[in-house]
Structures are given as structure tokens and as C-alpha cells.
Scaffold this active site. Structure first.
Site, PDB file in Angstrom:
ATOM      1  N   LYS A 137       0.689  -1.211  -0.366  1.00  0.00           N
ATOM      2  CA  LYS A 137      -0.331   0.331   0.060  1.00  0.00           C
ATOM      3  C   LYS A 137       1.097   1.206  -0.072  1.00  0.00           C
ATOM      4  O   LYS A 137       0.656   1.963  -0.297  1.00  0.00           O
ATOM      5  CB  LYS A 137      -1.221   0.115   1.023  1.00  0.00           C
ATOM      6  CG  LYS A 137      -1.837  -1.386   1.181  1.00  0.00           C
ATOM      7  CD  LYS A 137      -3.483  -0.204   1.354  1.00  0.00           C
ATOM      8  CE  LYS A 137      -4.770  -1.751   0.415  1.00  0.00           C
ATOM      9  NZ  LYS A 137      -3.884  -3.094   1.751  1.00  0.00           N
ATOM     10  N   GLU A 175      -9.363   6.481   3.144  1.00  0.00           N
ATOM     11  CA  GLU A 175     -10.253   5.569   4.037  1.00  0.00           C
ATOM     12  C   GLU A 175      -9.829   4.166   4.435  1.00  0.00           C
ATOM     13  O   GLU A 175      -8.839   3.794   3.130  1.00  0.00           O
ATOM     14  CB  GLU A 175     -11.308   5.032   3.397  1.00  0.00           C
ATOM     15  CG  GLU A 175     -10.660   3.711   2.152  1.00  0.00           C
ATOM     16  CD  GLU A 175     -10.360   4.720   1.410  1.00  0.00           C
ATOM     17  OE1 GLU A 175      -9.533   5.870   0.993  1.00  0.00           O
ATOM     18  OE2 GLU A 175      -9.450   3.802   0.663  1.00  0.00           O
ATOM     19  N   SER A 181       1.406  -9.780  -1.053  1.00  0.00           N
ATOM     20  CA  SER A 181       0.586  -8.639  -0.352  1.00  0.00           C
ATOM     21  C   SER A 181       1.275  -7.644   0.221  1.00  0.00           C
ATOM     22  O   SER A 181       1.631  -6.579   0.674  1.00  0.00           O
ATOM     23  CB  SER A 181      -0.110  -7.951  -1.125  1.00  0.00           C
ATOM     24  OG  SER A 181      -1.098  -9.140  -1.151  1.00  0.00           O
TER      25      SER A 181
HETATM   26  C1  LIG Z   1      -5.314  -4.087   0.669  1.00  0.00           C
HETATM   27  C2  LIG Z   1      -4.923  -4.973   0.864  1.00  0.00           C
HETATM   28  C3  LIG Z   1      -4.850  -6.134   0.063  1.00  0.00           C
HETATM   29  C4  LIG Z   1      -6.385  -6.115  -1.030  1.00  0.00           C
HETATM   30  O1  LIG Z   1      -6.259  -4.749  -1.549  1.00  0.00           O
HETATM   31  P1  LIG Z   1      -5.730  -4.389  -3.160  1.00  0.00           P
HETATM   32  O2  LIG Z   1      -5.755  -3.498  -3.339  1.00  0.00           O
HETATM   33  O3  LIG Z   1      -6.630  -5.557  -3.666  1.00  0.00           O
HETATM   34  O4  LIG Z   1      -4.898  -5.181  -3.453  1.00  0.00           O
HETATM   35  C5  LIG Z   1      -4.217  -7.374  -0.202  1.00  0.00           C
HETATM   36  N1  LIG Z   1      -2.660  -7.695   0.549  1.00  0.00           N
HETATM   37  C6  LIG Z   1      -3.292  -6.902   1.041  1.00  0.00           C
HETATM   38  C7  LIG Z   1      -1.709  -6.785   2.423  1.00  0.00           C
HETATM   39  C8  LIG Z   1      -3.625  -5.582   1.773  1.00  0.00           C
HETATM   40  O5  LIG Z   1      -2.945  -4.316   3.061  1.00  0.00           O
END
Ligand SMILES: *Cc1c(COP(=O)(O)O)cnc(C)c1O
Length: 403
Positions: A94, A116, A383
Site C-alpha cells: 500500500k 478510508e 502483498s
Molecule cells: C489492502 C490489501 C490487499 C487488498 O487490496 P488490493 O487493492 O486488492 O491489493 C491485499 N493484501 C494486503 C496485504 C493488503 O493490505
């Protein structure tokens, strides 16, 4: 001739029939200003080098592309590489977007930041960059999510943000977005809204994607260096779709690379029990964009459920809807139970605690492995890290063992 996937969106933010700008008149001037300034920033070497410098020195890019040797052995399928976005500052992808957007806010002369947040990861990333640039910061968060993700609430507060609980409706991400939009309409003169995924009105889906493309650009170069060829498949979880589009986009022109987005299947595909928009979702408009969403016959947004707050949202980013129609990206889902099992396996086999969102992508990797050969290669986007989720996971996993 069909449109090449990497030339979209058009000037008004359309990905085919998806996307666009479905916002109140009062926001059009701000969105147009943002799109214009972003267009200039994109071509400005000084902007790009400031962004790159901070991504490197403040956030820790490039992130490693890690060969998961033991997990590969255990699943006995293709070679599995993990793109380690969990190692970035604040623990998830993020911050790539939050940093890009606060540099734009600075260019626009704004002094106040709002955002948000669902799982709290985007709120933490935003509060972090707001502190770094000395800007006032207000984060809207559903009251239910504040409870599920208490640790992230405390982190945001320590970083100096004002975290405001939203109690309307389901008291999760959708309601938090409504409150943020309401704030923006009122305070647009001095305020920039850092939207957290590849969602909402143009220019956000394009801009957020562009700030995350660094994931795919690095992964592509790293796999070419390491294996001297492209991967056979890419796997990423899909909430709004920002980490997935960031990984996928630089590979869209590589025909041999299969791409799979994994949504939240919750308790299974029954009304109100999941957040898999491509399973039973339909075309509609939500919070600025036209896309696939979970709605009833009358167009009312349905309840959603996922064990991971970050995937628990009724709409998917418009570019994903388009890529699905093109047949370029496949979309599937993993249930809560499958995600939790994958979460546990990665902890035990690789010594990496993943985010519960990420665990949905990992769960699909476990299903994919038996179909693939040892000479094949898959990159899974890791992610984020799971420190925020340990209490939640323990509750389920330990509860399960007792039962
Ligand atoms: C917020 C988040 C997601 C989902 O958001 P996307 O916009 O689909 O990437 C996925 N993995 C993690 C670790 C997150 O913090």
C-alpha cells in the site's frame, strides 16, 4: 483489432464499458485538477526521481523476489517465487500508492490528507506518509474493522492521524469510503483524498495502478535475471485489485504468462457470505466507478463477508472487470478456510507470516500446483505481512484444533 490492454484507460477513465467518473458535480473540478496534475507529474523527471528515491530509501525498494524452496518441495508442482511486498515499510504494498499520492498532494498545494481504510493497512500507509510530509491526516474506518484490526488503529494514532469510526450500515470499508467522499466534498480546497485501491472515479484506478506497477516491473526484471525466462503464471489476491494490477500490468503484453486474480470466497458463494464479485456479481456503479459488484435485484449493495478485512468490499477495480472480459486474466476465489490453511502452511514451511488477504492468493497456489510441472515457474505476490492478523488467525486456527 481489439484494444491493447496496456493503452487503457481512455481520457475519461474508461476501460471498455467499465470505469469512468460517476461522482457528484462538486467533485468534478477536483478530479479534473488531479488528473491534469498527475498527467504533468508522470512526465516530470523531478517528480519521478523524488518518488524513486523515497521508494528506495524510505520504503525499502526493490523488494526481493524470493524462491520459496521448501514450499515448492512440499507442493511438488512448479517453482514458486514470492514477490516480497511484505518487506516494505509499513508491511504491505500500500505504501507505493500512498507515497505517490502524497507527492501529488504536495504539488497541488494541499495541506490536509484524508483516506478510508479496511484492514487498516492503507490507513497506516497514509498516516505514515502524512507524518513524513508534515500534513494533517484524518482516516475513516468502519467500527467493525476498528475492532478486527485494533493494532493498526493504534499505529495510525501513534503516527498522528485522527482515526474516525464509521458506524453506518455494515460499518466496514464501503461506509468508510462514503464518509471520506463526504469529507472531500466539504474540504476539497485544502484536502487531498488518498484512495487506497485501484477503484473509484477516474483518475484513481489508473493512478493507483501506475504507482503499483513498480511491483511487476521489478518482478519481471528479477525473474529474467534469475531464471533467464518469464514465469508461466502470476497469482495475486484481489480486493479492490491494486496489488494484483501492479504485478500483472507490466506482463500484459507477454502472451505466455497466465494471470490469476483470487477473490475472497468467505463462507462460500452464497448471498451475503463472500466478497467474490466475479462469482454472482453484476454490472453496476459504486463510489465513482462502473464495474462488477455484489448487488441485489434492485441494485442495492449486498452484504459481504471475508476473514480478511482488506478483501471485504462489494466492488472490484474496473480494469479487472475489463481484463476478465478480454479473457486476459482469470479470476477465481478462495474461502476463509482455504486461506487460513494456506496462512498456516506458509508460516510453518517458509517462516513467513502472510497477511490474511495474501493468504487467498497462497490458497490458490496450493490448488494450482498439482496441475503444473517442475519445469514451470509461478510468481505469487506476497502483498503484505500478517502481524496485524495473528490474533484473528489464532482465534480460528486454535479454535479449529480444539473442535
Ligand atoms: C489492502 C490489501 C490487499 C487488498 O487490496 P488490493 O487493492 O486488492 O491489493 C491485499 N493484501 C494486503 C496485504 C493488503 O493490505
Amino acid at each position: 483489432m481489439e484494444t491493447k490492454p496496456d493503452t487503457l484507460p481512455d481520457a475519461h477513465g474508461h476501460f471498455g464499458t467499465y470505469g469512468g467518473m460517476f461522482v457528484p458535480e462538486t467533485l468534478m473540478a477536483a478530479l479534473t485538477e488531479l488528473a491534469d496534475e498527475y498527467g504533468r507529474a508522470k512526465k516530470d523527471d523531478r517528480f519521478q526521481s523524488e518518488l524513486e528515491g523515497l521508494l528506495r530509501e524510505y520504503c525499502g525498494r526493490p523488494t526481493p523476489l524470493y524462491f520459496a524452496e521448501r514450499w515448492t518441495e512440499k507442493l511438488a508442482g512448479p517453482k514458486i517465487y514470492l514477490k516480497r511486498e511484505d518487506l516494505l515499510h509499513t508491511g504491505a504494498h500500500k505504501i507505493n500508492n500512498a507515497l505517490g499520492q502524497i507527492l501529488l498532494a504536495k504539488r497541488l498545494g494541499k495541506s490536509r490528507i484524508i483516506a478510508e481504510t479496511g484492514a487498516g493497512q492503507h490507513g497506516v500507509a497514509t498516516a505514515t506518509v502524512a507524518a513524513r510530509f508534515g500534513m494533517e491526516c484524518v482516516i475513516y474506518m468502519g467500527a467493525v474493522d476498528m475492532e478486527r484490526q485494533h493494532l493498526n488503529v493504534v499505529r495510525m494514532q501513534l503516527l498522528g492521524a485522527d482515526v474516525r469510526a464509521v458506524t453506518a450500515g455494515q460499518a466496514t470499508l464501503k461506509e468508510a469510503v462514503n464518509e471520506a467522499m463526504r469529507d472531500w466534498v466539504t474540504n476539497v480546497r485544502n484536502t487531498h483524498y488518498i484512495l487506497g485501491s485501484a477503484l473509484g472515479s477516474h483518475p484513481y484506478p489508473m493512478m493507483v495502478r501506475d504507482f503499483h506497477r513498480v511491483i511487476g516491473r521489478e518482478a519481471r526484471a528479477q525473474i529474467l535475471e534469475r531464471e533467464e525466462r518469464l514465469p508461466d503464471a502470476l497469482v495475486a489476491c484481489v480486493g479492490g485489485g491494486s496489488n494484483a494490477i501492479g504485478l500483472f500490468h507490466p506482463f500484459l503484453g507477454d502472451e505466455g504468462v497466465r494471470m490469476i486474480g483470487v477473490e475472497a470466497g468467505g463462507h462460500g458463494i452464497k448471498e451475503g457470505e463472500h466478497a467474490a464479485r466475479f462469482q454472482g456479481g453484476k454490472l453496476g456503479v459504486l463510489q465513482g466507478t462502473k464495474t462488477y459488484l455484489l448487488a441485489d435485484e434492485d441494485g442495492q449493495i449486498q452484504l459481504t463477508h471475508s476473514v480478511s478485512a482488506g478483501l471485504d468490499y462489494a466492488a472490484v477495480g474496473p480494469e479487472h472487470a475489463w481484463l476478465r472480459d478480454q479473457g486476459r486474466v482469470e479470476y477465481t476465489y478462495a474461502t476463509d478456510d482455504e486461506a487460513l490453511a494456506a496462512f498456516k502452511e506458509l508460516c510453518e514451511v517458509e517462516g513467513i507470516i502472510p497477511a490474511l488477504e495474501t493468504a487467498h492468493g497462497l490458497a490458490h497456489m496450493r490448488k494450482l500446483a498439482p496441475e503444473m510441472g517442475a519445469d514451470q515457474i509461478v510468481i505469487v505476490n506476497l502483498s503484505g505481512r500478517g502481524d496485524k492478523d495473528v490474533e484473528q488467525a489464532a482465534k480460528y486456527l486454535l479454535g479449529e484444533e480444539e473442535a
